[in-house]
Design a protein around this motif. Structure first.
Motif, PDB file in Angstrom:
ATOM      1  N   ALA A 134       0.818  -1.218   0.000  1.00 40.43           N
ATOM      2  CA  ALA A 134       0.000   0.000   0.000  1.00 40.43           C
ATOM      3  C   ALA A 134       0.849   1.264   0.000  1.00 40.43           C
ATOM      4  O   ALA A 134       0.518   2.241  -0.679  1.00 40.43           O
ATOM      5  CB  ALA A 134      -0.938  -0.005   1.207  1.00 40.43           C
ATOM      6  N   VAL A 135       1.973   1.247   0.761  1.00 39.16           N
ATOM      7  CA  VAL A 135       2.776   2.471   0.838  1.00 39.16           C
ATOM      8  C   VAL A 135       3.549   2.723  -0.447  1.00 39.16           C
ATOM      9  O   VAL A 135       4.128   3.799  -0.620  1.00 39.16           O
ATOM     10  CB  VAL A 135       3.763   2.439   2.037  1.00 39.16           C
ATOM     11  N   VAL A 136       3.563   1.760  -1.358  1.00 43.06           N
ATOM     12  CA  VAL A 136       4.132   2.002  -2.691  1.00 43.06           C
ATOM     13  C   VAL A 136       3.039   2.472  -3.646  1.00 43.06           C
ATOM     14  O   VAL A 136       3.182   3.478  -4.339  1.00 43.06           O
ATOM     15  CB  VAL A 136       4.813   0.728  -3.245  1.00 43.06           C
ATOM     16  N   SER A 137       1.915   1.768  -3.661  1.00 42.45           N
ATOM     17  CA  SER A 137       0.869   2.050  -4.640  1.00 42.45           C
ATOM     18  C   SER A 137       0.137   3.364  -4.379  1.00 42.45           C
ATOM     19  O   SER A 137      -0.190   4.100  -5.315  1.00 42.45           O
ATOM     20  CB  SER A 137      -0.154   0.905  -4.657  1.00 42.45           C
ATOM     21  N   ILE A 138      -0.122   3.686  -3.096  1.00 43.97           N
ATOM     22  CA  ILE A 138      -0.900   4.894  -2.783  1.00 43.97           C
ATOM     23  C   ILE A 138      -0.174   6.180  -3.203  1.00 43.97           C
ATOM     24  O   ILE A 138      -0.768   7.048  -3.843  1.00 43.97           O
ATOM     25  CB  ILE A 138      -1.290   4.912  -1.292  1.00 43.97           C
ATOM     26  N   PRO A 139       1.142   6.345  -2.876  1.00 42.98           N
ATOM     27  CA  PRO A 139       1.830   7.549  -3.367  1.00 42.98           C
ATOM     28  C   PRO A 139       1.922   7.602  -4.885  1.00 42.98           C
ATOM     29  O   PRO A 139       1.887   8.686  -5.474  1.00 42.98           O
ATOM     30  CB  PRO A 139       3.236   7.437  -2.745  1.00 42.98           C
TER      31      PRO A 139
END
Length: 230
Positions: A134-139
């Motif tokens: 998630a911390v890769v895809s969301i940004p």
């Protein structure tokens, strides 16, 4: 992802990974050496090498820690999202190594690692991959990249995990006497990720008590499953 869910997942994953490092990696590495006074040395050496390996990668690779804005490693012109993706990718490798080495250990007779414990380690790391993806895809999505591209880049950050697992399985099959060192190496690398990334992120901001509670739940669950299902 809500703060409550993220803290719960981070705490649970950290608890599972810490318990797995001891019960499924370090303890079998010591027991494989018999009752000798120095039976602990392969585990000590492998553990320190695993910690040192991740520390070296952290120092040499430009990356951004989860939950921070200041880059670490050598100076680079890479974007913030790229450095964040690098950090997640780097830390997937030792997690894959841990999965590979417990699977290799479960396939060797007399080591004391059950197939069930190998599956539990894999499950714990899989749960931990949810917030990391998630911390890769969301940004990526926030920087105006398409949903499909953001999703694919989040998945791509995890490619190091199966590669690490396959590499360790092949090495363990070829070099059985090295298995105690490899078990401890995976434990050291995995604990480095827990101490460097998961615990600081789980202890930052609100709902930190929740992450502590779920750390205890994850640790206890892993300990029970590893012993009962052995």
């Amino acid at each position: 992802m809500s703060g409550l869910l993220q803290k719960s997942l981070l705490g649970f994953a950290a608890g599972v990974m810490v318990a797995a490092s001891f019960w499924s990696l370090l303890l079998p590495a010591v027991e494989m050496q018999g009752d000798s006074r120095w039976a602990v040395m392969p585990a000590v050496i492998g553990f320190l090498l695993g910690m040192g390996f991740l520390l070296l990668i952290d120092v040499m690779t430009p990356h951004l820690h989860i939950g921070t804005t200041q880059p670490e490693g050598p100076r680079s012109s890479l974007s913030r999202t790229t450095m964040l993706m690098l950090a997640v990718t780097i830390h997937h490798f030792p997690e894959g190594m841990a999965i590979g080495v417990v699977l290799a250990g479960a396939g060797q007779a007399g080591i004391g690692i059950s197939t069930a414990s190998a599956l539990v380690v894999s499950l714990g790391i899989a749960i931990q991959n949810i917030p990391e993806g998630a911390v890769v895809s969301i940004p990526m999505r926030a920087s105006d990249k398409s949903r499909t591209r953001s999703f694919l880049l989040g998945c791509l950050s995890g490619i190091a995990q199966p590669l690490g697992a396959i590499l360790v399985i092949l090495l363990a099959t070829l070099f059985v006497p090295m298995l105690p060192y490899m078990l401890a190496f995976a434990a050291g690398a995995m604990l480095y990720v827990v101490v460097e990334e998961l615990i600081p992120e789980a202890s930052n901001g609100q709902h930190t008590n929740l992450s502590t509670i779920f750390f205890a739940v994850g640790f206890a669950m892993m300990m029970v499953l590893d012993v009962v299902l052995e």
